[in-house]
Scaffold this motif. Structure first.
Motif, PDB file in Angstrom:
ATOM      1  N   ILE A  15       0.835  -1.201   0.000  1.00 44.87           N
ATOM      2  CA  ILE A  15       0.000   0.000   0.000  1.00 44.87           C
ATOM      3  C   ILE A  15       0.870   1.251   0.000  1.00 44.87           C
ATOM      4  CG2 ILE A  15      -1.725   1.295   1.320  1.00 44.87           C
ATOM      5  CD1 ILE A  15      -2.719  -1.430   2.410  1.00 44.87           C
ATOM      6  N   ALA A  16       1.925   1.238   0.806  1.00 48.48           N
ATOM      7  CA  ALA A  16       2.834   2.392   0.873  1.00 48.48           C
ATOM      8  C   ALA A  16       3.446   2.682  -0.487  1.00 48.48           C
ATOM      9  CB  ALA A  16       3.925   2.135   1.914  1.00 48.48           C
ATOM     10  N   ALA A  17       3.825   1.636  -1.211  1.00 53.99           N
ATOM     11  CA  ALA A  17       4.435   1.826  -2.529  1.00 53.99           C
ATOM     12  C   ALA A  17       3.484   2.555  -3.476  1.00 53.99           C
ATOM     13  CB  ALA A  17       4.840   0.475  -3.109  1.00 53.99           C
ATOM     14  N   GLN A  18       2.195   2.236  -3.384  1.00 52.69           N
ATOM     15  CA  GLN A  18       1.220   2.900  -4.249  1.00 52.69           C
ATOM     16  C   GLN A  18       1.033   4.373  -3.888  1.00 52.69           C
ATOM     17  OE1 GLN A  18      -2.270   0.240  -3.894  1.00 52.69           O
ATOM     18  NE2 GLN A  18      -1.883  -0.302  -6.024  1.00 52.69           N
ATOM     19  N   ARG A  19       1.302   4.712  -2.634  1.00 52.77           N
ATOM     20  CA  ARG A  19       1.077   6.082  -2.167  1.00 52.77           C
ATOM     21  C   ARG A  19       2.362   6.903  -2.110  1.00 52.77           C
ATOM     22  NH1 ARG A  19      -2.959   5.146   3.015  1.00 52.77           N
ATOM     23  NH2 ARG A  19      -4.448   3.740   1.985  1.00 52.77           N
ATOM     24  N   GLY A  20       3.469   6.302  -2.493  1.00 59.09           N
ATOM     25  CA  GLY A  20       4.726   7.024  -2.438  1.00 59.09           C
ATOM     26  C   GLY A  20       5.271   7.179  -1.034  1.00 59.09           C
ATOM     27  N   ALA A  21       4.867   6.298  -0.118  1.00 56.74           N
ATOM     28  CA  ALA A  21       5.344   6.346   1.264  1.00 56.74           C
ATOM     29  C   ALA A  21       6.451   5.308   1.467  1.00 56.74           C
ATOM     30  CB  ALA A  21       4.195   6.088   2.236  1.00 56.74           C
ATOM     31  N   HIS A  22       7.153   5.420   2.594  1.00 59.41           N
ATOM     32  CA  HIS A  22       8.244   4.521   2.933  1.00 59.41           C
ATOM     33  C   HIS A  22       7.915   3.849   4.263  1.00 59.41           C
ATOM     34  CE1 HIS A  22      12.182   3.449   4.749  1.00 59.41           C
ATOM     35  NE2 HIS A  22      12.456   3.086   3.506  1.00 59.41           N
ATOM     36  N   LEU A  23       8.166   2.524   4.351  1.00 58.92           N
ATOM     37  CA  LEU A  23       7.872   1.755   5.560  1.00 58.92           C
ATOM     38  C   LEU A  23       9.158   1.261   6.203  1.00 58.92           C
ATOM     39  CD1 LEU A  23       5.772   0.189   7.389  1.00 58.92           C
ATOM     40  CD2 LEU A  23       6.133  -1.750   5.830  1.00 58.92           C
ATOM     41  N   VAL A  24       9.273   1.492   7.499  1.00 61.15           N
ATOM     42  CA  VAL A  24      10.305   0.836   8.300  1.00 61.15           C
ATOM     43  C   VAL A  24       9.641  -0.327   9.009  1.00 61.15           C
ATOM     44  CG1 VAL A  24      11.877   1.045  10.269  1.00 61.15           C
ATOM     45  CG2 VAL A  24      11.679   2.914   8.616  1.00 61.15           C
ATOM     46  N   ALA A  25      10.142  -1.531   8.764  1.00 59.67           N
ATOM     47  CA  ALA A  25       9.611  -2.745   9.377  1.00 59.67           C
ATOM     48  C   ALA A  25      10.622  -3.234  10.408  1.00 59.67           C
ATOM     49  CB  ALA A  25       9.351  -3.815   8.322  1.00 59.67           C
ATOM     50  N   ASN A  26      10.317  -3.012  11.660  1.00 62.10           N
ATOM     51  CA  ASN A  26      11.245  -3.338  12.748  1.00 62.10           C
ATOM     52  C   ASN A  26      10.842  -4.644  13.416  1.00 62.10           C
ATOM     53  OD1 ASN A  26      13.376  -2.347  14.821  1.00 62.10           O
ATOM     54  ND2 ASN A  26      11.637  -2.945  16.091  1.00 62.10           N
ATOM     55  N   GLU A  27      11.824  -5.483  13.668  1.00 63.09           N
ATOM     56  CA  GLU A  27      11.585  -6.756  14.356  1.00 63.09           C
ATOM     57  C   GLU A  27      12.774  -7.068  15.246  1.00 63.09           C
ATOM     58  OE1 GLU A  27      10.715 -10.043  16.129  1.00 63.09           O
ATOM     59  OE2 GLU A  27       9.186  -8.985  14.950  1.00 63.09           O
ATOM     60  N   ARG A  28      12.514  -7.366  16.507  1.00 59.19           N
ATOM     61  CA  ARG A  28      13.592  -7.555  17.464  1.00 59.19           C
ATOM     62  C   ARG A  28      14.428  -8.798  17.175  1.00 59.19           C
ATOM     63  NH1 ARG A  28      12.975  -7.839  24.086  1.00 59.19           N
ATOM     64  NH2 ARG A  28      15.174  -8.223  24.524  1.00 59.19           N
ATOM     65  N   GLN A  29      13.786  -9.900  16.867  1.00 62.78           N
ATOM     66  CA  GLN A  29      14.500 -11.164  16.706  1.00 62.78           C
ATOM     67  C   GLN A  29      15.058 -11.282  15.286  1.00 62.78           C
ATOM     68  OE1 GLN A  29      12.265 -14.576  18.151  1.00 62.78           O
ATOM     69  NE2 GLN A  29      11.080 -13.276  19.528  1.00 62.78           N
ATOM     70  N   PRO A  30      16.369 -11.489  15.141  1.00 62.65           N
ATOM     71  CA  PRO A  30      16.978 -11.518  13.805  1.00 62.65           C
ATOM     72  C   PRO A  30      16.363 -12.552  12.866  1.00 62.65           C
ATOM     73  CG  PRO A  30      18.676 -11.272  15.473  1.00 62.65           C
ATOM     74  CD  PRO A  30      17.399 -11.519  16.214  1.00 62.65           C
ATOM     75  N   HIS A  31      16.050 -13.747  13.381  1.00 63.43           N
ATOM     76  CA  HIS A  31      15.506 -14.766  12.476  1.00 63.43           C
ATOM     77  C   HIS A  31      14.104 -14.375  11.995  1.00 63.43           C
ATOM     78  CE1 HIS A  31      13.497 -16.151  16.181  1.00 63.43           C
ATOM     79  NE2 HIS A  31      12.651 -16.783  15.393  1.00 63.43           N
ATOM     80  N   ARG A  32      13.364 -13.676  12.814  1.00 61.51           N
ATOM     81  CA  ARG A  32      12.052 -13.192  12.376  1.00 61.51           C
ATOM     82  C   ARG A  32      12.198 -11.991  11.436  1.00 61.51           C
ATOM     83  NH1 ARG A  32       7.348 -14.531  15.110  1.00 61.51           N
ATOM     84  NH2 ARG A  32       6.602 -12.364  15.199  1.00 61.51           N
TER      85      ARG A  32
END
Length: 442
Positions: free
Chosen positions: A283-300
């Protein structure tokens, strides 16, 4: 005399392997099941049979174990023998398997997996079980419903008593106490396989063409009526993914909340394993937005990166970081989703072992973390921006109580919307989501 053990049919042997892995190795049934099916070369009806046997026996052990114990002349059993009996009882009480077939295949299974010694016991116990119906056994082993309704339902619907109490409290908060039995029953129904077409990458018509039916609430959702989702090109290529409609609606609550001013920087604070993040990224790509996807566990975090493989370059930055100690500057983001770690009591349909692994103390620990993460989310959004706090749990302590506690001590944010989904009403996981807006300055 030969010591060779007779062969058991492959679906039942596969189901026993799943039960053994869940019990002995603390495995998750939904993760170990595909591996076991491949090991035994099962597909189609045989795979469906193994899946129903394993999931049902794990899910319903809260009823099946008292039934088994009522048929024993001595109280102690080898764990693997009990697993075989659970599979046999599931066939007798909850499946359309003829009694003679359920009993004989269980005897063959215990001979093949344990040895001939317990075969007579398995035969005798299952013959006793077969003399009564599901409802008759509930009347025999469950507490009296008039004297102890929750205790009765805990056995009859195979949920730990504390879980029944917590779900009853959540329903009572909505004035829906009379729906408790319906909710517990829905928790025991196998969930539908639902797909999400990630916008700009796939269209729902592509998923409908392989046997899907559109969901009623999410514009991107399609229920797969048959077949293996991994064999669908859009899923294999990352243009679509397996995702409960409730999870899709949580992501849409964040993406579609009314916003004043800029709408360029989005954050998924607890992104693993990546389903919601992938939908948000599309959805962000269609709107010209940028997403930060944060996850604590490296394997996840690696799973999150894998989920993004079809998303346009530059749209997403996957970060393996501690969400309670974020590296970004406060007020960086316009939209934030905090899909907080929770008890998971809203997803008991798809995680049959989870009801037996959780304890009341787990919720107390999680609530502290949930409050910290919601505080971080509000700090991370700019004044005028929005935060969606979500859990895959309807438990009051993890949902409305967390929001009330955080807002009550901050004074710089307001709740503007909320929803609670339910398996028995909505056909989804019991997802909770509250939309908050950080107050503008001045």
């Amino acid at each position: 005399m030969s010591d060779r053990r007779p062969a058991a049919d492959r679906p039942r042997r596969a189901a026993l392997d799943v039960l053994t892995a869940v019990r002995a190795d603390q495995a998750y049934a939904n993760l170990v099941l595909p591996q076991v099916l491949r090991k035994h070369g099962l597909a189609g009806r045989d795979a469906a049979l193994a899946t129903e046997l394993a999931s049902g026996a794990i899910r319903m052990r809260g009823l099946y174990d008292p039934v088994i114990d009522a048929c024993l002349t001595r109280p102690r059993l080898q764990e693997q023998v009990r697993d075989v009996l659970r599979l046999g009882v599931h066939q007798l009480l909850s499946m359309r398997v003829p009694d003679h077939a359920a009993i004989s295949t269980s005897v063959d299974l215990v001979k093949a997996s344990v040895g001939r010694g317990p075969s007579g016991l398995v035969n005798a116990v299952l013959r006793k079980v077969s003399t009564r119906s599901y409802d008759d056994w509930v009347d025999e082993v469950a507490p009296d419903a008039k004297r102890d309704r929750h205790g009765h339902l805990a056995v009859a619907r195979s949920h730990p008593r504390w879980v029944v109490d917590a779900l009853a409290e959540a329903l009572a908060a909505e004035g829906a106490s009379d729906e408790l039995d319906a909710l517990l029953t829905a928790d025991n129904a196998p969930p539908r396989v639902t797909l999400a077409a990630r916008p700009g990458l796939a269209d729902v018509t592509e998923l409908e063409a392989v046997g899907g039916t559109r969901t009623t609430r999410s514009p991107y959702g399609v229920v797969l009526e048959r077949g293996d989702p991994g064999s669908i090109p859009a899923v294999a290529e990352g243009r679509a993914g397996v995702q409960d409609e409730g999870s899709q609606l949580v992501a849409l609550a964040m993406a579609d909340a009314d916003l004043d001013g800029r709408d360029e920087q989005w954050l998924d604070l607890c992104a693993g394993p990546g389903g919601k993040a992938a939908l948000l990224a599309a959805i962000a790509a269609q709107r010209g937005a940028h997403l930060v996807a944060n996850e604590r566990q490296p394997h996840r975090a690696e799973l999150v990166s894998s989920a993004m493989r079809a998303v346009p370059d530059g749209t997403v930055h996957v970060l393996a970081g501690d969400g309670t100690r974020p590296p970004w500057v406060p007020g960086t983001f316009d939209r934030v989703l905090v899909d907080a770690p929770c008890s998971g009591l809203g997803a008991l349909r798809r995680r049959p072992e989870s009801r037996w692994r959780r304890a009341p103390g787990d919720v107390d620990v999680l609530v502290g973390l949930q409050q910290v993460l919601l505080d971080v989310a509000i700090d991370s959004v700019r004044p005028g921006g929005v935060v969606v706090y979500a859990t895959c749990s309807p438990v009051v302590a993890e949902t409305t109580a967390v929001v009330a506690a955080v807002l009550g001590r901050r004074g710089d944010a307001d709740e503007v919307a909320r929803f609670q989904l339910w398996p028995h009403r909505d056909g989804t996981d019991a997802m909770f989501a509250a939309t908050l807006r950080r107050r503008p300055l001045g």
